[in-house]
Design a protein around this motif. Structure first.
Motif, PDB file in Angstrom:
ATOM      1  N   UNK A 122       0.850  -1.186   0.000  1.00  0.00           N
ATOM      2  CA  UNK A 122       0.000   0.000   0.000  1.00  0.00           C
ATOM      3  C   UNK A 122       0.881   1.231   0.000  1.00  0.00           C
ATOM      4  N   UNK A 123       0.519   2.204  -0.861  1.00  0.00           N
ATOM      5  CA  UNK A 123       1.194   3.507  -0.859  1.00  0.00           C
ATOM      6  C   UNK A 123       0.116   4.568  -0.706  1.00  0.00           C
ATOM      7  N   UNK A 124       0.197   5.323   0.365  1.00  0.00           N
ATOM      8  CA  UNK A 124      -0.764   6.377   0.662  1.00  0.00           C
ATOM      9  C   UNK A 124      -0.197   7.726   0.237  1.00  0.00           C
ATOM     10  N   UNK A 125      -1.095   8.707   0.071  1.00  0.00           N
ATOM     11  CA  UNK A 125      -0.646  10.060  -0.250  1.00  0.00           C
ATOM     12  C   UNK A 125      -0.448  10.897   1.014  1.00  0.00           C
ATOM     13  N   UNK A 126      -0.551  10.278   2.178  1.00  0.00           N
ATOM     14  CA  UNK A 126      -0.228  10.965   3.425  1.00  0.00           C
ATOM     15  C   UNK A 126       0.086   9.943   4.514  1.00  0.00           C
ATOM     16  N   UNK A 127       0.593  10.435   5.625  1.00  0.00           N
ATOM     17  CA  UNK A 127       0.940   9.553   6.732  1.00  0.00           C
ATOM     18  C   UNK A 127      -0.291   9.103   7.512  1.00  0.00           C
ATOM     19  N   UNK A 128      -1.350   9.923   7.514  1.00  0.00           N
ATOM     20  CA  UNK A 128      -2.504   9.656   8.371  1.00  0.00           C
ATOM     21  C   UNK A 128      -3.172   8.321   8.063  1.00  0.00           C
ATOM     22  N   UNK A 148       8.418   9.090  -1.676  1.00  0.00           N
ATOM     23  CA  UNK A 148       8.421  10.305  -2.508  1.00  0.00           C
ATOM     24  C   UNK A 148       7.722  11.446  -1.788  1.00  0.00           C
ATOM     25  N   UNK A 149       7.928  12.646  -2.333  1.00  0.00           N
ATOM     26  CA  UNK A 149       7.225  13.833  -1.874  1.00  0.00           C
ATOM     27  C   UNK A 149       6.604  14.536  -3.066  1.00  0.00           C
ATOM     28  N   UNK A 150       5.805  15.585  -2.784  1.00  0.00           N
ATOM     29  CA  UNK A 150       5.125  16.288  -3.874  1.00  0.00           C
ATOM     30  C   UNK A 150       4.886  17.739  -3.477  1.00  0.00           C
ATOM     31  N   UNK A 151       4.378  18.517  -4.389  1.00  0.00           N
ATOM     32  CA  UNK A 151       4.021  19.920  -4.139  1.00  0.00           C
ATOM     33  C   UNK A 151       2.567  20.117  -4.514  1.00  0.00           C
ATOM     34  N   UNK A 152       1.988  21.206  -4.020  1.00  0.00           N
ATOM     35  CA  UNK A 152       0.581  21.514  -4.257  1.00  0.00           C
ATOM     36  C   UNK A 152       0.483  22.738  -5.167  1.00  0.00           C
ATOM     37  N   UNK A 153      -0.365  22.654  -6.201  1.00  0.00           N
ATOM     38  CA  UNK A 153      -0.455  23.751  -7.166  1.00  0.00           C
ATOM     39  C   UNK A 153      -1.904  24.118  -7.449  1.00  0.00           C
ATOM     40  N   UNK A 154      -2.078  25.334  -7.930  1.00  0.00           N
ATOM     41  CA  UNK A 154      -3.374  25.822  -8.400  1.00  0.00           C
ATOM     42  C   UNK A 154      -3.356  25.750  -9.917  1.00  0.00           C
ATOM     43  N   UNK A 155      -4.366  25.137 -10.509  1.00  0.00           N
ATOM     44  CA  UNK A 155      -4.386  24.940 -11.956  1.00  0.00           C
ATOM     45  C   UNK A 155      -5.628  25.586 -12.575  1.00  0.00           C
ATOM     46  N   UNK A 156      -5.547  25.794 -13.878  1.00  0.00           N
ATOM     47  CA  UNK A 156      -6.657  26.303 -14.676  1.00  0.00           C
ATOM     48  C   UNK A 156      -6.625  25.577 -16.021  1.00  0.00           C
ATOM     49  N   UNK A 188     -11.796  14.116   3.025  1.00  0.00           N
ATOM     50  CA  UNK A 188     -11.303  12.834   3.515  1.00  0.00           C
ATOM     51  C   UNK A 188     -10.104  12.317   2.752  1.00  0.00           C
ATOM     52  N   UNK A 189      -9.755  12.979   1.650  1.00  0.00           N
ATOM     53  CA  UNK A 189      -8.627  12.575   0.808  1.00  0.00           C
ATOM     54  C   UNK A 189      -7.428  13.457   1.149  1.00  0.00           C
ATOM     55  N   UNK A 190      -6.223  12.897   1.185  1.00  0.00           N
ATOM     56  CA  UNK A 190      -5.051  13.708   1.538  1.00  0.00           C
ATOM     57  C   UNK A 190      -4.946  15.026   0.788  1.00  0.00           C
ATOM     58  N   UNK A 191      -5.129  15.011  -0.521  1.00  0.00           N
ATOM     59  CA  UNK A 191      -5.011  16.255  -1.297  1.00  0.00           C
ATOM     60  C   UNK A 191      -6.022  17.297  -0.846  1.00  0.00           C
ATOM     61  N   UNK A 192      -7.196  16.844  -0.415  1.00  0.00           N
ATOM     62  CA  UNK A 192      -8.198  17.766   0.079  1.00  0.00           C
ATOM     63  C   UNK A 192      -7.786  18.416   1.390  1.00  0.00           C
ATOM     64  N   UNK A 193      -7.153  17.638   2.260  1.00  0.00           N
ATOM     65  CA  UNK A 193      -6.687  18.192   3.536  1.00  0.00           C
ATOM     66  C   UNK A 193      -5.521  19.149   3.316  1.00  0.00           C
ATOM     67  N   UNK A 194      -4.600  18.770   2.448  1.00  0.00           N
ATOM     68  CA  UNK A 194      -3.486  19.671   2.138  1.00  0.00           C
ATOM     69  C   UNK A 194      -4.013  20.997   1.579  1.00  0.00           C
ATOM     70  N   UNK A 255       5.426  25.852   3.132  1.00  0.00           N
ATOM     71  CA  UNK A 255       5.142  26.167   4.527  1.00  0.00           C
ATOM     72  C   UNK A 255       3.653  26.359   4.806  1.00  0.00           C
ATOM     73  N   UNK A 256       2.816  26.341   3.767  1.00  0.00           N
ATOM     74  CA  UNK A 256       1.385  26.574   3.957  1.00  0.00           C
ATOM     75  C   UNK A 256       0.613  25.304   4.299  1.00  0.00           C
ATOM     76  N   UNK A 257       1.275  24.174   4.252  1.00  0.00           N
ATOM     77  CA  UNK A 257       0.627  22.900   4.571  1.00  0.00           C
ATOM     78  C   UNK A 257       1.673  21.931   5.101  1.00  0.00           C
ATOM     79  N   UNK A 258       1.216  20.848   5.707  1.00  0.00           N
ATOM     80  CA  UNK A 258       2.165  19.847   6.190  1.00  0.00           C
ATOM     81  C   UNK A 258       2.862  19.226   4.980  1.00  0.00           C
ATOM     82  N   UNK A 259       4.051  18.701   5.155  1.00  0.00           N
ATOM     83  CA  UNK A 259       4.773  18.115   4.016  1.00  0.00           C
ATOM     84  C   UNK A 259       3.965  17.016   3.324  1.00  0.00           C
ATOM     85  N   UNK A 260       3.983  17.045   2.007  1.00  0.00           N
ATOM     86  CA  UNK A 260       3.288  16.025   1.222  1.00  0.00           C
ATOM     87  C   UNK A 260       4.243  14.851   1.008  1.00  0.00           C
ATOM     88  N   UNK A 261       3.935  13.738   1.628  1.00  0.00           N
ATOM     89  CA  UNK A 261       4.800  12.560   1.529  1.00  0.00           C
ATOM     90  C   UNK A 261       3.966  11.329   1.179  1.00  0.00           C
TER      91      UNK A 261
END
Length: 305
Positions: A122-128, A148-156, A188-194, A255-261
């Motif tokens: 299993x590979x999760x998008x967060x530690x929780x 791995x790690x990742x970054x969060x972006x705003x898209x259009x 309830x999804x990691x990306x949503x919490x980030x 710094x605006x969210x917990x590290x994405x791991x």
């Protein structure tokens, strides 16, 4: 040959938890309130549920005769699809072992594993959600690691504008949204919490709280923007890179969210089966220098060892 379908697998497809309708895990909102009803992605959730059911049925029906090599069953966060498909192909070519991948939201997969779905890794998008499984004794001791790690972006949608967006400006966000909604992954999804953490940190949450289009996974949010059904969305940087129909408008500060791991671990299969040694070999491949180079090629961040 008679095919016996696992009744638990059938039950799971009708389980509202499987479809992301109920809470009960680390995704519940901090104030204890239930999550808002999804406005997008429910069809995707049904398709993901069918895929998970198919994975369970295929595993249950796999021939067990001599000379048959079982596949390595991997459950992974949806945002890992492209890189894991590449790693699985490399693994097959170099070892002859097939990695059978199932992608969905981390919450859905963790719930499936807890209910007995057959998976080796299993590979999760967060530690929780990995913590959630670990507290239930479902991880093999000593196998958990970050891959791995990742970054969060705003898209259009592609072609929207050549100008980047100022994430400190509520007026800029309102102007870009117009009469539309902000596509996000559900709480309830990691990306949503980030995403919520980042918006709250930047003072933007009150502006968008009532203007969200939540999907059951980060790929559901990505699809809304790619199809032009939402003017903006929040996804991982690697998702934006994988979808040519969107463009990055801004990158949220780390710094605006917990590290994405992305933590990975070998699982204890409740009903036995599988090949622990083969699963461990693929886990080791992902965290090896060769595997990490593949993650980086797809835009993921290499974490300190």
């Amino acid at each position: 040959m008679k095919i016996k379908i696992d009744p638990m697998a059938v039950a799971l497809i009708d389980d509202p938890i499987m479809l992301g309708i109920k809470d009960g895990g680390p995704g519940r909102l901090a104030n204890g309130e239930p999550r808002p009803m999804r406005q997008a992605g429910t069809g995707l959730a049904r398709r993901e549920g069918l895929m998970l059911l198919a994975a369970s049925v295929l595993t249950a029906c796999a021939p067990k005769g001599a000379g048959k090599t079982p596949p390595i069953d991997l459950f992974a966060a949806a945002s890992l699809r492209e890189v894991l498909d590449a790693l699985a192909a490399d693994h097959l070519q170099q070892t002859g072992r097939t990695v059978r991948t199932t992608y969905a939201g981390s919450a859905q997969l963790a719930r499936q594993i807890e209910q007995g779905a057959p998976a080796d890794l299993f590979i999760s998008a967060d530690e929780a959600w990995m913590d959630w499984l670990q507290t239930r004794g479902l991880l093999e001791t000593g196998t958990r690691r970050r891959v791995a790690g990742n970054a969060l972006v705003l898209i259009a949608p592609i072609g929207t504008s050549d100008e980047s967006m100022d994430l400190t400006s509520t007026s800029a966000l309102e102007r870009r949204l117009g009469d539309g909604r902000l596509a996000v992954a559900d709480a309830g999804v990691p990306a949503g919490r980030y995403g919520r953490q980042a918006l709250t940190h930047l003072g933007l949450w009150p502006t968008v709280e009532s203007r969200l289009a939540p999907g059951d996974s980060v790929r559901a949010a990505l699809a809304l923007v790619a199809r032009g059904e939402a003017p903006l969305g929040i996804v991982y940087a690697t998702d934006a890179r994988a979808e040519p129909r969107v463009q990055v408008m801004a990158t949220f500060p780390a710094t605006s969210h917990v590290p994405i791991v992305y933590p990975a671990a070998r699982l204890r299969r409740a009903r036995g089966g599988g090949d622990a040694r083969a699963a461990q070999a693929f886990l080791d491949r992902m965290s090896s220098a060769q595997g990490q180079a593949v993650f980086q090629r797809f835009g993921f961040i290499r974490l300190p060892s």
